[in-house]
Design a protein around this motif. Structure first.
Motif, PDB file in Angstrom:
ATOM      1  N   ARG A 103      -7.092   5.238   4.801  1.00 55.50           N
ATOM      2  CA  ARG A 103      -7.683   4.204   5.646  1.00 55.50           C
ATOM      3  C   ARG A 103      -7.651   4.626   7.114  1.00 55.50           C
ATOM      4  NH1 ARG A 103      -8.871  -0.273   2.839  1.00 55.50           N
ATOM      5  NH2 ARG A 103      -7.764  -0.690   0.895  1.00 55.50           N
ATOM      6  N   GLN A 104      -6.562   5.269   7.540  1.00 54.74           N
ATOM      7  CA  GLN A 104      -6.463   5.707   8.929  1.00 54.74           C
ATOM      8  C   GLN A 104      -7.470   6.802   9.251  1.00 54.74           C
ATOM      9  OE1 GLN A 104      -2.381   6.869   9.351  1.00 54.74           O
ATOM     10  NE2 GLN A 104      -1.640   4.751   9.634  1.00 54.74           N
TER      11      GLN A 104
ATOM     12  N   THR B  11      -2.740   5.690   0.430  1.00 55.75           N
ATOM     13  CA  THR B  11      -3.761   4.689   0.739  1.00 55.75           C
ATOM     14  C   THR B  11      -3.849   4.458   2.240  1.00 55.75           C
ATOM     15  OG1 THR B  11      -3.392   3.610  -1.390  1.00 55.75           O
ATOM     16  CG2 THR B  11      -4.496   2.322   0.313  1.00 55.75           C
ATOM     17  N   THR B  12      -2.701   4.330   2.884  1.00 47.68           N
ATOM     18  CA  THR B  12      -2.677   4.132   4.332  1.00 47.68           C
ATOM     19  C   THR B  12      -3.278   5.328   5.061  1.00 47.68           C
ATOM     20  OG1 THR B  12      -0.657   2.832   4.065  1.00 47.68           O
ATOM     21  CG2 THR B  12      -1.179   3.592   6.277  1.00 47.68           C
TER      22      THR B  12
ATOM     23  N   GLU C  91     -12.604   1.297  -2.421  1.00 43.24           N
ATOM     24  CA  GLU C  91     -13.270   0.047  -2.731  1.00 43.24           C
ATOM     25  C   GLU C  91     -13.662   0.003  -4.204  1.00 43.24           C
ATOM     26  OE1 GLU C  91     -16.570  -0.291  -0.133  1.00 43.24           O
ATOM     27  OE2 GLU C  91     -15.350  -0.479   1.700  1.00 43.24           O
TER      28      GLU C  91
ATOM     29  N   TYR D 106     -11.525   6.938   5.398  1.00 41.97           N
ATOM     30  CA  TYR D 106     -11.978   7.126   4.025  1.00 41.97           C
ATOM     31  C   TYR D 106     -11.591   5.936   3.148  1.00 41.97           C
ATOM     32  CZ  TYR D 106     -12.741  11.965   5.407  1.00 41.97           C
ATOM     33  OH  TYR D 106     -13.178  13.098   6.033  1.00 41.97           O
ATOM     34  N   GLY D 107     -11.453   4.777   3.740  1.00 41.64           N
ATOM     35  CA  GLY D 107     -11.081   3.604   2.970  1.00 41.64           C
ATOM     36  C   GLY D 107     -12.128   3.194   1.950  1.00 41.64           C
ATOM     37  N   TRP D 108     -13.396   3.617   2.198  1.00 43.68           N
ATOM     38  CA  TRP D 108     -14.467   3.268   1.255  1.00 43.68           C
ATOM     39  C   TRP D 108     -14.236   3.883  -0.120  1.00 43.68           C
ATOM     40  CZ3 TRP D 108     -17.103   7.509  -0.580  1.00 43.68           C
ATOM     41  CH2 TRP D 108     -16.989   8.680   0.166  1.00 43.68           C
TER      42      TRP D 108
ATOM     43  N   GLU E 277       0.835  -1.197   0.000  1.00 42.20           N
ATOM     44  CA  GLU E 277       0.000   0.000   0.000  1.00 42.20           C
ATOM     45  C   GLU E 277       0.866   1.242   0.000  1.00 42.20           C
ATOM     46  OE1 GLU E 277      -2.760   0.051   3.178  1.00 42.20           O
ATOM     47  OE2 GLU E 277      -4.303  -1.006   2.043  1.00 42.20           O
TER      48      GLU E 277
END
Length: 244
Positions: free
Chosen positions: A56-57, A52-53, A65, A60-62, A48
């Motif tokens: 996700r932290q 990206t990391t 997808e 906002y990881g959606w 990653e």
């Protein structure tokens, strides 16, 4: 007999924990390296990125997808546009050969109307009529749309059970006879009598194809009131081609 001696001292291996006293722990120092985070995408491990990391932290990881492809989204273009070439070809044959003795189910032109077939016929008629003057193609399309609307309103006033889409399709398809006689007129154009007869034949052919589909038994004695404007509409279409 001698008493048993003390048990041997335990020496931890590399995979075991070592317990130390609090006094010795003050002299220990070190750090634990963060493990690499990897994604499994199709069997390939990809590291990653920092962005990206970060997403996700922050919850906002959606955004990262990816939805699975819907099989319905992979339909052929003709199916997406609701274009059935076999159906259009059959309707063309029904219009060009309107005699009941040939055995065609001609009512499919009226009962199962479509838009792309008549539009293609009208556009083709426009091309051969205007000799490349594309700026007036819209005029022929306008005549097709509003002429069909006039026939539709007249049919409803006379008590006919017909939809505007059905009239639009029938009037559009029935331009095919005029397209058929167009190359013949180019050959016999110098013979005035023959040219006039072919024009009349083409107009009667187109008007009969349209009227036999639109003018049903529900009109009874009112059939001439609907056949006549259909005949005039195709005379006007022919005048756009001949310039008369």
């Amino acid at each position: 007999m001698q008493p048993p001696g003390p048990p041997p001292a335990y020496s931890p291996t590399n995979g075991d924990f070592t317990f130390v006293s609090s006094a010795d722990a003050e002299e220990l120092s070190g750090s634990i390296a963060a493990p690499d985070v990897k994604l499994n995408l199709g069997g390939d491990f990809i590291k990653e990125s920092t962005a990206t990391t970060f997403l996700r932290q922050r919850g906002y990881g959606w955004l990262l997808e990816v939805e699975d492809d819907d099989p319905e989204d992979n339909k052929p273009l003709l199916e997406e546009l609701d274009i059935d070439l076999k159906d259009i070809y059959y309707k063309i044959r029904c219009v060009l050969m309107p005699m009941p003795s040939l055995g065609f189910n001609r009512q499919v032109v009226r009962d199962n109307p479509d838009f792309w077939g008549p539009l293609a016929v009208v556009l083709f008629f426009s091309m051969i009529s205007l000799y490349g003057q594309f700026r007036v193609v819209s005029w022929i399309i306008t005549i097709w749309i509003f002429g069909s609307l006039t026939i539709f309103l007249l049919a409803r006033v006379l008590g006919g059970e017909v939809a505007y889409g059905q009239v639009l399709g029938v009037i559009g398809y029935s331009l095919l006879p005029l397209i058929v006689i167009a190359p013949i007129l180019l050959v016999v154009g110098s013979f005035e009598v023959v040219s006039t007869l072919i024009k009349l034949f083409g107009v009667f052919w187109a008007a009969y194809s349209a009227a036999s589909l639109l003018v049903g038994e529900e009109f009874k004695t009112k059939k001439p009131l609907l056949i006549y404007p259909i005949f005039l509409l195709y005379i006007y279409f022919l005048s756009l081609y001949t310039g008369v």
